[in-house]
Design a protein around this motif. Structure first.
Motif, PDB file in Angstrom:
ATOM      1  N   ILE A  57      29.030  33.374 -34.213  1.00 53.94           N
ATOM      2  CA  ILE A  57      30.352  33.346 -34.845  1.00 53.94           C
ATOM      3  C   ILE A  57      31.352  34.067 -33.946  1.00 53.94           C
ATOM      4  CG2 ILE A  57      31.716  34.096 -36.844  1.00 53.94           C
ATOM      5  CD1 ILE A  57      29.268  33.628 -38.575  1.00 53.94           C
ATOM      6  N   SER A  58      32.510  33.432 -33.765  1.00 59.60           N
ATOM      7  CA  SER A  58      33.560  33.982 -32.893  1.00 59.60           C
ATOM      8  C   SER A  58      34.898  33.856 -33.599  1.00 59.60           C
ATOM      9  CB  SER A  58      33.581  33.212 -31.567  1.00 59.60           C
ATOM     10  OG  SER A  58      34.745  33.505 -30.826  1.00 59.60           O
ATOM     11  N   SER A  59      35.857  34.667 -33.168  1.00 59.30           N
ATOM     12  CA  SER A  59      37.199  34.593 -33.774  1.00 59.30           C
ATOM     13  C   SER A  59      38.258  34.424 -32.692  1.00 59.30           C
ATOM     14  CB  SER A  59      37.468  35.855 -34.591  1.00 59.30           C
ATOM     15  OG  SER A  59      37.366  37.000 -33.754  1.00 59.30           O
ATOM     16  N   ALA A  69      31.331  28.634 -27.718  1.00 57.33           N
ATOM     17  CA  ALA A  69      31.018  27.241 -28.079  1.00 57.33           C
ATOM     18  C   ALA A  69      30.145  26.583 -27.010  1.00 57.33           C
ATOM     19  CB  ALA A  69      32.318  26.462 -28.283  1.00 57.33           C
ATOM     20  N   TYR A  70      30.478  26.826 -25.742  1.00 55.42           N
ATOM     21  CA  TYR A  70      29.685  26.267 -24.638  1.00 55.42           C
ATOM     22  C   TYR A  70      28.263  26.832 -24.662  1.00 55.42           C
ATOM     23  CZ  TYR A  70      27.995  25.449 -19.900  1.00 55.42           C
ATOM     24  OH  TYR A  70      27.233  25.084 -18.819  1.00 55.42           O
ATOM     25  N   ALA A  71      28.165  28.159 -24.848  1.00 52.43           N
ATOM     26  CA  ALA A  71      26.838  28.803 -24.875  1.00 52.43           C
ATOM     27  C   ALA A  71      26.002  28.258 -26.028  1.00 52.43           C
ATOM     28  CB  ALA A  71      26.994  30.320 -25.000  1.00 52.43           C
ATOM     29  N   GLY A  72      26.637  28.088 -27.181  1.00 52.08           N
ATOM     30  CA  GLY A  72      25.923  27.562 -28.335  1.00 52.08           C
ATOM     31  C   GLY A  72      25.407  26.150 -28.072  1.00 52.08           C
ATOM     32  N   ARG A  73      26.260  25.322 -27.461  1.00 49.19           N
ATOM     33  CA  ARG A  73      25.851  23.939 -27.160  1.00 49.19           C
ATOM     34  C   ARG A  73      24.666  23.927 -26.197  1.00 49.19           C
ATOM     35  NH1 ARG A  73      27.236  20.188 -23.264  1.00 49.19           N
ATOM     36  NH2 ARG A  73      29.007  21.354 -22.416  1.00 49.19           N
ATOM     37  N   LYS A  74      24.709  24.763 -25.174  1.00 47.37           N
ATOM     38  CA  LYS A  74      23.624  24.785 -24.182  1.00 47.37           C
ATOM     39  C   LYS A  74      22.318  25.343 -24.765  1.00 47.37           C
ATOM     40  CE  LYS A  74      24.298  23.623 -20.352  1.00 47.37           C
ATOM     41  NZ  LYS A  74      24.255  22.253 -19.780  1.00 47.37           N
ATOM     42  N   LEU A  75      22.450  26.285 -25.702  1.00 40.06           N
ATOM     43  CA  LEU A  75      21.256  26.903 -26.293  1.00 40.06           C
ATOM     44  C   LEU A  75      20.775  26.155 -27.541  1.00 40.06           C
ATOM     45  CD1 LEU A  75      22.276  30.675 -25.989  1.00 40.06           C
ATOM     46  CD2 LEU A  75      20.482  29.523 -24.674  1.00 40.06           C
ATOM     47  N   VAL A  77      22.415  26.134 -30.461  1.00 38.60           N
ATOM     48  CA  VAL A  77      22.697  27.025 -31.597  1.00 38.60           C
ATOM     49  C   VAL A  77      24.053  26.653 -32.189  1.00 38.60           C
ATOM     50  CG1 VAL A  77      23.125  29.434 -32.269  1.00 38.60           C
ATOM     51  CG2 VAL A  77      21.360  28.906 -30.575  1.00 38.60           C
ATOM     52  N   PRO A  78      24.175  26.467 -33.518  1.00 40.50           N
ATOM     53  CA  PRO A  78      25.479  26.160 -34.105  1.00 40.50           C
ATOM     54  C   PRO A  78      26.469  27.315 -33.938  1.00 40.50           C
ATOM     55  CG  PRO A  78      23.819  26.476 -35.828  1.00 40.50           C
ATOM     56  CD  PRO A  78      23.091  26.490 -34.521  1.00 40.50           C
ATOM     57  N   VAL A  79      27.739  26.961 -33.809  1.00 41.92           N
ATOM     58  CA  VAL A  79      28.796  27.949 -33.571  1.00 41.92           C
ATOM     59  C   VAL A  79      29.943  27.713 -34.546  1.00 41.92           C
ATOM     60  CG1 VAL A  79      30.550  28.751 -31.917  1.00 41.92           C
ATOM     61  CG2 VAL A  79      28.245  28.188 -31.114  1.00 41.92           C
ATOM     62  N   ILE A  80      30.397  28.799 -35.170  1.00 39.77           N
ATOM     63  CA  ILE A  80      31.640  28.760 -35.952  1.00 39.77           C
ATOM     64  C   ILE A  80      32.690  29.557 -35.197  1.00 39.77           C
ATOM     65  CG2 ILE A  80      32.813  29.465 -38.086  1.00 39.77           C
ATOM     66  CD1 ILE A  80      30.177  29.162 -39.551  1.00 39.77           C
ATOM     67  N   VAL A  81      33.854  28.961 -34.992  1.00 38.52           N
ATOM     68  CA  VAL A  81      34.967  29.680 -34.376  1.00 38.52           C
ATOM     69  C   VAL A  81      36.127  29.670 -35.367  1.00 38.52           C
ATOM     70  CG1 VAL A  81      36.532  29.864 -32.415  1.00 38.52           C
ATOM     71  CG2 VAL A  81      34.238  28.937 -32.072  1.00 38.52           C
ATOM     72  N   VAL A  82      36.535  30.860 -35.805  1.00 38.03           N
ATOM     73  CA  VAL A  82      37.674  30.982 -36.715  1.00 38.03           C
ATOM     74  C   VAL A  82      38.908  31.306 -35.878  1.00 38.03           C
ATOM     75  CG1 VAL A  82      38.596  32.093 -38.784  1.00 38.03           C
ATOM     76  CG2 VAL A  82      36.115  31.896 -38.480  1.00 38.03           C
ATOM     77  N   VAL A  83      39.938  30.480 -36.018  1.00 31.89           N
ATOM     78  CA  VAL A  83      41.149  30.672 -35.209  1.00 31.89           C
ATOM     79  C   VAL A  83      42.364  30.821 -36.118  1.00 31.89           C
ATOM     80  CG1 VAL A  83      40.187  29.316 -33.312  1.00 31.89           C
ATOM     81  CG2 VAL A  83      41.638  28.188 -34.993  1.00 31.89           C
ATOM     82  N   PRO A  84      43.370  31.571 -35.685  1.00 28.67           N
ATOM     83  CA  PRO A  84      44.605  31.660 -36.475  1.00 28.67           C
ATOM     84  C   PRO A  84      45.425  30.373 -36.367  1.00 28.67           C
ATOM     85  CG  PRO A  84      44.812  32.919 -34.440  1.00 28.67           C
ATOM     86  CD  PRO A  84      43.400  32.428 -34.491  1.00 28.67           C
ATOM     87  N   SER A  96      36.251  21.771 -30.520  1.00 28.42           N
ATOM     88  CA  SER A  96      35.549  20.687 -31.219  1.00 28.42           C
ATOM     89  C   SER A  96      34.711  19.867 -30.240  1.00 28.42           C
ATOM     90  CB  SER A  96      36.538  19.769 -31.937  1.00 28.42           C
ATOM     91  OG  SER A  96      37.242  20.493 -32.913  1.00 28.42           O
ATOM     92  N   LEU A  97      35.259  19.660 -29.052  1.00 31.14           N
ATOM     93  CA  LEU A  97      34.561  18.896 -28.011  1.00 31.14           C
ATOM     94  C   LEU A  97      33.231  19.561 -27.657  1.00 31.14           C
ATOM     95  CD1 LEU A  97      35.530  16.320 -26.554  1.00 31.14           C
ATOM     96  CD2 LEU A  97      36.347  17.771 -24.694  1.00 31.14           C
TER      97      LEU A  97
END
Length: 302
Positions: A57-59, A69-75, A77-84, A96-97
């Motif tokens: 999880i990242s913000s 997101a890149y690290a999660g895709r390579k490993l 592992v699902p990733v949630i990114v919360v952005v303002p 998203s890509l």
């Protein structure tokens, strides 16, 4: 296999001639996620994954979030990114890509971060954008590569936002026994490190202004501040215009597009703001910028 790559170390003849010395560029803009962040973020994600984390999880809607997101895709592992809400459409698209679950929340990073932290469960790892020892250990590898390539610079020039790059470069210099000065550059509207040195402790800026949004940490991390009493660190500020002009000049000189946050450190050289003429070799960290476009630079230039 590391998630980051060994980036090119190139000599800049235009910047060398301007500053009457040899200028070397560590081309972190060439990293697969677009910035140096994947070094520390990749290292942190690998460590957390090995310890059992099954979601990241990242913000951050910028370079750090894209690295997660890149690290999660390579490993795998699902990733949630919360952005303002202020996060650009381009940044959201790039996240998203990479396969991240992008959630928009709040007007500021602090509000987005609050939601991100509330989502954590015991199988998750929260990846901080800059204030984490694991990140600094990962970032330090760029100095290992510079030394392995045969360069022991007389000074390093870099941009400062939250202070993660500064802390990582310092760690790399230490483990390679390089006791040299660091020139730490910010834009005027994002100068939390400069404000901390002036106040004698990290302080929260009342507001962040300007184009170098990747430098937008209201308060620099404690480690970055502490370093100023442990080695020679020269704090400099440049204007937004100088940072953008440096990005455009760098694009012409070196065929590489970087964002204004990176342009800040380049501006110190393009504007000859520091006297490095008596040094034999100067290293500048070309830290990158995942969401930079030529249109955005031209727009900033206005």
């Amino acid at each position: 296999m590391s998630l980051s790559i060994n980036t090119p170390l190139l000599e800049s003849l235009p910047l060398g001639r301007l500053n009457k010395t040899r200028v070397w560029m560590k081309m972190e803009a060439m990293q697969p996620s677009g910035s140096f962040k994947i070094r520390g973020v990749g290292h942190a994600c690998e460590q957390h994954y090995a310890r059992g984390a099954r979601r990241f999880i990242s913000s951050s809607g910028g370079n750090a979030g894209l690295a997660v997101a890149y690290a999660g895709r390579k490993l795998g592992v699902p990733v949630i990114v919360v952005v303002p809400e202020s996060t650009s459409e381009r940044a959201r698209h790039l996240l998203s890509l990479e396969g991240a679950d992008v959630r928009v929340h709040g007007k500021t990073w602090a509000e987005a971060n609050e939601l991100a932290l509330s989502l954590l469960n015991n199988e998750d790892a929260f990846i901080h954008p800059f204030d984490d020892q694991l990140l600094w250990e990962g970032h330090a590898s760029m100095i290992d590569e510079v030394v392995a390539a045969g360069l022991r610079p007389d000074a390093v020039i870099l941009s400062v936002g939250g202070g993660g790059l500064l802390a990582g470069v310092d760690a790399g210099l230490r483990r390679n026994n390089l006791d040299i000065p660091i020139f730490a550059v910010e834009t005027v509207g994002m100068s939390s490190f400069h404000a901390a040195l002036k106040s004698g402790h990290p302080v929260s800026l009342p507001e962040l202004t300007g184009v170098a949004t990747s430098l937008g940490a209201r308060q620099v991390c404690q480690r970055a501040f502490d370093l100023a009493s442990e080695r020679e660190i020269i704090s400099l500020t440049v204007s937004d215009k100088q940072a953008v002009d440096a990005c455009l000049a760098f694009l012409d000189d070196h065929r590489t597009l970087v964002e204004p946050a990176c342009g800040a450190s380049l501006a110190a050289l393009y504007e000859s703001q520091i006297d490095v003429s008596k040094m034999g070799n100067v290293l500048v960290i070309v830290c990158g910028g995942s969401t930079a476009t030529t249109a955005s630079l031209q727009g900033f230039k206005g």
